[in-house]
Structure formats: C-alpha cells, structure tokens
Design an enzyme around this catalytic site. Structure first.
Site, short mmCIF file in Angstrom:
data_model
loop_
_atom_site.label_atom_id
_atom_site.label_comp_id
_atom_site.label_asym_id
_atom_site.label_seq_id
_atom_site.Cartn_x
_atom_site.Cartn_y
_atom_site.Cartn_z
N THR A 44 -11.27 -19.93 28.13
CA THR A 44 -10.65 -20.95 27.26
C THR A 44 -10.29 -20.38 25.89
N LYS A 100 -14.18 -16.09 19.83
CA LYS A 100 -13.39 -16.62 18.71
C LYS A 100 -12.77 -15.46 17.91
N TYR A 146 -19.88 -16.53 22.25
CA TYR A 146 -18.98 -17.52 21.64
C TYR A 146 -18.24 -16.89 20.45
N THR A 199 -14.02 -19.85 13.17
CA THR A 199 -15.38 -20.10 12.71
C THR A 199 -15.86 -18.98 11.79
N ASP A 200 -16.86 -19.32 10.96
CA ASP A 200 -17.48 -18.28 10.13
C ASP A 200 -18.34 -17.33 10.98
N GLU A 201 -18.63 -17.73 12.24
CA GLU A 201 -19.50 -16.88 13.07
C GLU A 201 -18.86 -15.55 13.43
N ALA A 254 -8.24 -31.17 27.79
CA ALA A 254 -8.60 -31.12 29.21
C ALA A 254 -9.72 -32.10 29.54
N SER A 280 -17.33 -24.50 22.59
CA SER A 280 -17.78 -24.37 21.19
C SER A 280 -19.29 -24.18 21.01
N ALA A 326 -8.86 -26.64 20.57
CA ALA A 326 -9.50 -26.60 21.90
C ALA A 326 -10.29 -25.32 22.10
N ALA A 327 -11.52 -25.48 22.54
CA ALA A 327 -12.38 -24.31 22.76
C ALA A 327 -13.64 -24.74 23.48
N ASP A 387 -4.56 -28.62 30.36
CA ASP A 387 -5.29 -27.41 29.98
C ASP A 387 -4.41 -26.52 29.11
P1 NAD Z 1 -15.92 -29.59 20.89
O1 NAD Z 1 -16.66 -28.78 21.89
O2 NAD Z 1 -16.52 -30.85 20.38
O3 NAD Z 1 -14.47 -30.00 21.47
C1 NAD Z 1 -13.67 -29.09 22.17
C2 NAD Z 1 -12.54 -29.89 22.80
O4 NAD Z 1 -11.67 -28.96 23.46
C3 NAD Z 1 -13.00 -30.89 23.86
O5 NAD Z 1 -12.37 -32.14 23.67
C4 NAD Z 1 -12.58 -30.26 25.18
O6 NAD Z 1 -12.28 -31.21 26.17
C5 NAD Z 1 -11.35 -29.48 24.74
N1 NAD Z 1 -11.07 -28.34 25.64
C6 NAD Z 1 -11.96 -27.40 26.07
N2 NAD Z 1 -11.33 -26.52 26.88
C7 NAD Z 1 -10.03 -26.92 26.97
C8 NAD Z 1 -8.89 -26.42 27.63
N3 NAD Z 1 -8.97 -25.32 28.40
N4 NAD Z 1 -7.71 -27.06 27.49
C9 NAD Z 1 -7.63 -28.17 26.71
N5 NAD Z 1 -8.69 -28.70 26.05
C10 NAD Z 1 -9.87 -28.08 26.18
O7 NAD Z 1 -15.58 -28.58 19.72
P2 NAD Z 1 -15.61 -28.81 18.14
O8 NAD Z 1 -17.00 -28.65 17.65
O9 NAD Z 1 -14.83 -30.00 17.80
O10 NAD Z 1 -14.81 -27.49 17.67
C11 NAD Z 1 -13.38 -27.52 17.62
C12 NAD Z 1 -12.90 -26.14 17.18
O11 NAD Z 1 -13.45 -25.82 15.92
C13 NAD Z 1 -13.31 -25.01 18.11
O12 NAD Z 1 -12.24 -24.09 18.17
C14 NAD Z 1 -14.50 -24.37 17.43
O13 NAD Z 1 -14.61 -23.01 17.76
C15 NAD Z 1 -14.11 -24.57 15.97
N6 NAD Z 1 -15.23 -24.67 15.02
C16 NAD Z 1 -16.24 -25.57 15.23
C17 NAD Z 1 -17.23 -25.71 14.27
C18 NAD Z 1 -18.35 -26.71 14.45
O14 NAD Z 1 -19.30 -26.67 13.66
N7 NAD Z 1 -18.31 -27.60 15.42
C19 NAD Z 1 -17.21 -24.91 13.12
C20 NAD Z 1 -16.18 -23.97 12.96
C21 NAD Z 1 -15.18 -23.88 13.91
O1 DAU Z 2 -20.85 -21.74 12.04
C1 DAU Z 2 -19.90 -22.47 12.75
C2 DAU Z 2 -20.40 -22.74 14.15
O2 DAU Z 2 -21.41 -23.71 14.03
C3 DAU Z 2 -19.31 -23.21 15.11
O3 DAU Z 2 -18.36 -22.20 15.25
C4 DAU Z 2 -19.90 -23.59 16.47
O4 DAU Z 2 -18.89 -24.13 17.30
C5 DAU Z 2 -20.97 -24.63 16.25
O5 DAU Z 2 -21.59 -24.94 17.47
C6 DAU Z 2 -22.00 -24.14 15.24
O6 DAU Z 2 -22.81 -23.07 15.80
P1 DAU Z 2 -24.39 -23.01 15.54
O7 DAU Z 2 -25.01 -22.20 16.59
O8 DAU Z 2 -24.69 -22.65 14.13
O9 DAU Z 2 -24.73 -24.60 15.71
P2 DAU Z 2 -25.91 -25.35 16.47
O10 DAU Z 2 -25.79 -26.78 16.10
O11 DAU Z 2 -25.97 -25.00 17.91
O12 DAU Z 2 -27.20 -24.76 15.78
C7 DAU Z 2 -27.38 -24.83 14.38
C8 DAU Z 2 -28.67 -24.10 14.04
O13 DAU Z 2 -29.77 -24.85 14.57
C9 DAU Z 2 -28.78 -22.73 14.67
O14 DAU Z 2 -29.47 -21.88 13.77
C10 DAU Z 2 -29.61 -22.96 15.93
C11 DAU Z 2 -30.53 -24.09 15.51
N1 DAU Z 2 -30.95 -25.02 16.57
C12 DAU Z 2 -29.98 -25.57 17.36
C13 DAU Z 2 -30.31 -26.46 18.36
C14 DAU Z 2 -29.26 -27.05 19.25
C15 DAU Z 2 -32.27 -25.36 16.73
O15 DAU Z 2 -33.16 -24.88 15.99
N2 DAU Z 2 -32.62 -26.25 17.70
C16 DAU Z 2 -31.69 -26.80 18.56
O16 DAU Z 2 -32.07 -27.60 19.46
#
Ligand code: NAD
Ligand code: DAU
Length: 360
Positions: free
Chosen positions: A101, A164, A160, A134-136, A35, A86, A83-84, A60
């Site tokens: 979403t 998930k 969040y 996610t592990d969350e 999207a 996140s 897609a999520a 979407d």
């Molecule tokens: P991101 O936020 O970087 O990207 C999400 C993408 O989804 C974007 O390109 C956005 O445009 C698209 N999107 C959002 N809503 C939509 C909709 N309604 N229809 C179509 N597209 C849509 O996310 P990410 O960090 O790449 O995470 C991807 C997936 O992995 C997510 O499901 C997230 O929960 C999971 N995940 C992320 C992490 C992490 O550390 N980033 C870890 C574990 C799992």
């Molecule tokens: O564990 C997997 C998850 O990891 C994914 O499912 C999520 O999509 C992804 O966003 C991520 O979640 P976290 O909350 O762990 O990630 P974030 O990068 O937001 O934060 C990592 C850690 O750092 C967390 O303990 C919060 C802390 N933090 C984060 C930010 C943005 C700070 O201390 N300062 C900051 O400015």
C-alpha cells in the site's frame, strides 16, 4: 473551483481533513478514494458539512486505471494522499501489506498523475500532488538531540517507517525527474476524534472507560510529539495551498510528554469526570508490558520552516486536545459500533457513561 482527490479519506486524519476542507473552503469539491480497510469507515464521514461537494469512491490506490479515470473525468487538480497502512505494531507483525500500500500504492498514484497531468497535451500548471508522511522517517532521537528538521537524514526504524521513507523518496524523484508539482508534510503523532483504537490515546481512553488494563510498552519513558488532528489538517491545507512545490515541511504539536505521562493524564481527566466510577483511580489499570521490538525512543519536530514560510503553528494545547478527544469518544459510541468494536466498548460506554455522564 478546486477539485481535490483525497486518498484514505475514510481513515482517521483523512476524514478529519475532508470535514475541515469542506467547512473551510466552500468552493472546493472533494473526491474521496478509500478502500475501506479495517481502519476506514463510512461512519467517519457521516454528517459531513457541504455533503453535496463530496463524492465517495470505494477503491484501491493501487488500481492505476481507476485513479487515471478519476483524475481525468473529475478534472482533479490536487491530490492529497493520506491512504496508507499506518500502525507500527501491525508493520512489525506483517510488513508486506505496508510495502504494497505505502510504496506500490504511492507509485501507482504518481504514475497516474504523471500520465494524466503531464502526458500529451497536459500541463503541470495549477496542479499539486501532496503526500502525507511522518516524522518516523527520521528515526529515533537521543535525550539531548536537536528536534528533526527538514534536512535531518532519513533513518527509519520500523517496516512502517521504512515504507513511508520509500514513498517520500519516490515523490521527490517524480518532482525532480518529471517536474511533478509535489510537496510533502512530515507530521508527528496525531490524536483526536475518529482514530482507530489500536493507537495509544484512543486505546487508553477506551480501555480505561471499560475497566481494561492499560498496556504501557517497556518503561513508558518513550517520547512522542503530539498534535491535535485539527491542527494537523490546517497545516496540510496551508502547504497544499501556499507551500512551495518540490519542498517538504515538518509539522509538530510542540508537546513532548512521555507515554506514561500521557496515560496518567488521561486517567486524571477520567478521575475528575467520573468520581463514582468503580475503576477510580483509573491509573490502577496501568500495566507495564514487554516493549515493542525496535521501539523508537524519542521524536520531536522542529516546525520553524512552516511557521516562518506559511505562518502556521499549532493552536491546541495537549490539555484542550485531550479533553476534546475524550468528550468525542464518550459522545459517539455509535462510531465504535460501526467500526466493529460493539462487543468491546459500544454498549458498555453507552450504558455507563454516554447517557448519564457525557455532559458532566
Ligand atoms: P488510518 O490507518 O486511520 O487510515 C488509513 C486509511 O487509508 C483508511 O481509511 C484505509 O481504508 C485507507 N487505505 C488503506 N489502504 C488503502 C488502499 N490500498 N487504497 C485506498 N485506501 C486505502 O491512517 P491515519 O492515521 O489517518 O494516517 C493517514 C496518513 O497520515 C498515513 O499516510 C500515515 O502514514 C500518515 N501519518 C499518520 C500519523 C498519525 O499519527 N496517525 C502521523 C503522521 C503521518
Ligand atoms: O510519529 C508519527 C506516527 O505516529 C505515525 O506515522 C503513525 O502512523 C502513528 O501510528 C504513530 O506511530 P506510533 O508508533 O508513535 O503511535 P502509537 O499510538 O502506536 O504508539 C505511541 C507510543 O505509545 C509508542 O511509543 C508506543 C506506545 N504504546 C502504544 C500502544 C498502542 C504503548 O505503550 N502501548 C500501546 O498499547
């Protein structure tokens, strides 16, 4: 030839996955449905290898009609659903978009797959619905608790994580009730190129480079299990191709530093790389700020199932992954400009680092 529908393929992990699959599997066609929310960018898809095998569709996942058309007209046999919404902090500020979403969107995708794949005359043979989670969903660990395994009870803390978890339960229900061939990966914190700079690692890299404060939540002693995004993409493809339908697989990086240690490590890399920087030592920029509400203290992932069943384990150390990531942000200021961070970072990094320092 396999035909994969990737959702969220213009986001961080999704775009890295599309790149990875096109490179590693010359026989695969990818339809990329995204999207383009604030977190997605076409710039993350520029210069794709095997571009002729990639088709981008802006749309979407909640649009069931669109998804059904894509599944049938493009003869999709595999869905990889990234897609999520996140970002945990955004879910605390406004949970509703996460339910829309992550829960409703996943439901619509499942319904589309059920209708097209399992409807009249359809067959589950050769199909796979792979859900990225996610592990969350497992909640928070105490200092001496064992790492999350696939049987750890769900106990999500943030909106969040709850969204998930709900999506995971729906995917399981569709596998159990309708026989949809579905699998799930529950992965830990990814980092690497093309991650939106609201997440810890890219935020700290870019703030440090531009002399801005480095906001560490609470005491900074929270622990995450960091995985380089290439390792994560490899794990997803392994499960899509060889994982058992009806199963979930935990994926982790085997690195568990505290947040403070991660930030200090980023500062140390930058100190060594830019000895003349006016911000050196970069750790001077570090600021403790109020904690995230309901902040999970510790994550750690037991990935023995995917290791034993499918022979996957992470290949990048945290040192290697962080160096690659920092180098990528320095070499790609145009990406920052495309995602709308021109005023904050783009010109500054290009002037002060990329031209004179990126190859040091
Ligand atoms: P991101 O936020 O970087 O990207 C999400 C993408 O989804 C974007 O390109 C956005 O445009 C698209 N999107 C959002 N809503 C939509 C909709 N309604 N229809 C179509 N597209 C849509 O996310 P990410 O960090 O790449 O995470 C991807 C997936 O992995 C997510 O499901 C997230 O929960 C999971 N995940 C992320 C992490 C992490 O550390 N980033 C870890 C574990 C799992
Ligand atoms: O564990 C997997 C998850 O990891 C994914 O499912 C999520 O999509 C992804 O966003 C991520 O979640 P976290 O909350 O762990 O990630 P974030 O990068 O937001 O934060 C990592 C850690 O750092 C967390 O303990 C919060 C802390 N933090 C984060 C930010 C943005 C700070 O201390 N300062 C900051 O400015």
């Amino acid at each position: 030839m396999k035909r994969i529908l990737v959702t969220g393929g213009a986001g961080f992990i999704g775009s890295n996955f599309v790149r990875y699959v096109l490179t590693e599997r010359p026989g695969v066609q990818v339809v990329n449905l995204d999207a383009l929310t604030y977190a997605g960018s076409l710039e993350s898809l520029s210069g794709l290898p095997g571009e002729a095998r990639h088709a981008f569709v802006q749309g979407d996942i909640r649009d069931r009609g669109l998804v059904e058309r894509l599944l049938s007209e493009r003869q999709i046999d595999t869905i990889v659903h990234f897609a999520a919404e996140s970002h945990v902090d955004r879910s605390i500020a406004g949970p509703e978009a996460f339910i829309d979403t992550n829960v409703v969107g996943t439901l619509r995708l499942l319904e589309a797959a059920r209708a097209v794949w399992l409807g009249r005359g359809g067959s589950a043979e050769g199909k796979r619905f792979h859900h990225i989670s996610t592990d969350e969903v497992f909640g928070s660990l105490g200092p001496s608790d064992a790492a999350f395994h696939e049987g750890t009870p769900y106990a999500p803390s943030s909106p969040y994580a709850a969204s998930k978890a709900a999506a995971d339960h729906l995917v399981r229900a569709y596998a159990h009730t309708y026989g949809l061939p579905a699998s799930i990966t529950n992965c830990s914190n990814n980092y690497g190129p093309r991650q939106f700079p609201e997440k810890l690692i890219p935020l700290m890299i870019l703030n440090a480079l531009t002399g801005k404060p480095l906001p560490v939540y609470g005491d900074g002693a929270q622990v995450r299990d960091w995985i380089y995004v290439v390792d994560s993409c490899e794990a997803v493809l392994r499960v899509v191709e060889r994982g058992r339908a009806g199963e979930s697989y935990n994926v982790g990086g085997g690195n568990q530093p505290t947040n403070l240690e991660i930030v200090q490590q980023i500062c140390a890399v930058l100190d060594a790389r830019f000895p003349d920087s006016p911000y050196r030592p970069y750790s001077r920029l570090l600021r403790f700020v109020p904690d995230r509400p309901g902040h999970d203290r510790r994550y750690a992932v037991d990935f023995r199932k995917i290791e034993h069943e499918l022979g996957w384990r992470p290949r990048f150390s945290l040192d290697e992954g962080l160096s690659e990531t920092i180098a990528w942000y320095l070499a790609n200021p145009g990406w920052l400009s495309a995602i709308g961070r021109r005023d904050d970072y783009h010109g500054w990094i290009e002037r002060n680092y990329t031209k004179r320092g990126a190859d040091q």
